[in-house]
Design a protein around this motif. Structure first.
Motif, mmCIF file in Angstrom:
data_model
loop_
_atom_site.group_PDB
_atom_site.id
_atom_site.type_symbol
_atom_site.label_atom_id
_atom_site.label_comp_id
_atom_site.label_asym_id
_atom_site.label_seq_id
_atom_site.Cartn_x
_atom_site.Cartn_y
_atom_site.Cartn_z
ATOM 1 N N ALA A 39 -4.894 23.680 75.363
ATOM 2 C CA ALA A 39 -4.131 22.401 74.961
ATOM 3 C C ALA A 39 -3.188 21.897 76.218
ATOM 4 C CB ALA A 39 -2.912 22.613 73.698
ATOM 5 N N GLU A 40 -2.930 22.780 76.851
ATOM 6 C CA GLU A 40 -2.136 22.235 78.210
ATOM 7 C C GLU A 40 -2.973 21.782 79.186
ATOM 8 O OE1 GLU A 40 -2.276 26.897 78.556
ATOM 9 O OE2 GLU A 40 -1.539 25.393 77.028
ATOM 10 N N ASP A 41 -4.296 21.996 79.231
ATOM 11 C CA ASP A 41 -5.106 21.563 80.294
ATOM 12 C C ASP A 41 -6.223 20.078 79.586
ATOM 13 O OD1 ASP A 41 -4.546 23.489 82.017
ATOM 14 O OD2 ASP A 41 -6.216 24.934 81.031
ATOM 15 N N LYS A 94 -2.528 14.525 72.131
ATOM 16 C CA LYS A 94 -1.430 14.043 71.377
ATOM 17 C C LYS A 94 -0.903 15.333 70.325
ATOM 18 C CE LYS A 94 -2.486 9.078 71.283
ATOM 19 N NZ LYS A 94 -3.224 8.164 70.391
ATOM 20 N N LYS A 95 -1.759 16.085 69.756
ATOM 21 C CA LYS A 95 -1.400 16.988 68.975
ATOM 22 C C LYS A 95 -1.160 18.532 69.747
ATOM 23 C CE LYS A 95 -1.630 14.494 64.957
ATOM 24 N NZ LYS A 95 -0.962 14.309 63.954
ATOM 25 N N GLN A 96 -1.494 18.342 70.896
ATOM 26 C CA GLN A 96 -1.114 19.599 71.564
ATOM 27 C C GLN A 96 -2.131 20.465 71.097
ATOM 28 O OE1 GLN A 96 2.764 20.394 72.329
ATOM 29 N NE2 GLN A 96 3.133 18.323 73.666
ATOM 30 N N CYS A 97 -3.341 20.461 70.960
ATOM 31 C CA CYS A 97 -4.275 21.694 70.275
ATOM 32 C C CYS A 97 -5.661 21.735 71.089
ATOM 33 C CB CYS A 97 -4.689 21.378 68.899
ATOM 34 S SG CYS A 97 -5.704 19.690 68.782
ATOM 35 N N ASP A 98 -6.066 22.990 71.096
ATOM 36 C CA ASP A 98 -7.084 23.465 72.136
ATOM 37 C C ASP A 98 -8.475 22.654 71.650
ATOM 38 O OD1 ASP A 98 -5.307 25.251 73.024
ATOM 39 O OD2 ASP A 98 -6.125 26.848 71.716
ATOM 40 N N VAL A 99 -9.418 22.528 72.577
ATOM 41 C CA VAL A 99 -10.633 21.652 72.212
ATOM 42 C C VAL A 99 -11.680 23.004 72.598
ATOM 43 C CG1 VAL A 99 -12.321 19.968 73.144
ATOM 44 C CG2 VAL A 99 -9.709 19.700 72.854
ATOM 45 N N MET A 100 -12.686 23.088 71.690
ATOM 46 C CA MET A 100 -13.712 24.154 71.647
ATOM 47 C C MET A 100 -15.212 23.701 71.508
ATOM 48 S SD MET A 100 -11.822 27.187 69.539
ATOM 49 C CE MET A 100 -11.045 25.778 68.552
#
Length: 103
Positions: A39-41, A94-100
């Motif tokens: 999320a932070e990247d 925006k939602k600060q979630c990971d992308v896979m």
């Protein structure tokens, strides 16, 4: 091969593997499948993707001007193909979630 991108903040996006790998590389990733972005990247990956797409659009515009064959059907630009992924990355940022992604 197809690649499906997903995160908790947006619907799954599926695209052809060659386009997906090219977009992953534009984001600064190796292009390996499966993979993930923490999320932070995500904001940095999104910024890199947008910058690379701008350069690609300029190069394609120059190539189009160089081609004089008006009877050819225009190709779908990489920028157009990338829009769903850009929206997914924006929502993830925006939602600060990971992308896979996976094949």
């Amino acid at each position: 091969m197809l690649i499906t991108f997903n995160c908790k903040a947006y619907a799954n996006i599926t695209m052809f593997g060659d386009i997906g790998v090219e977009l992953l590389k534009m984001m600064g990733h190796s292009g390996s499948v499966p993979g993930a972005i923490r999320a932070e990247d995500v904001p940095e990956a999104l910024a890199q993707l947008k910058a690379a797409l701008e350069l690609a659009a300029k190069a394609q515009a120059e190539q189009t001007q160089a081609d004089d064959e008006a009877d050819l059907e225009p190709a779908i630009s990489l920028s157009t193909r990338a829009q769903p992924l850009i929206e997914l990355l924006s929502s993830a940022a925006k939602k600060q979630c990971d992308v896979m992604w996976d094949s």
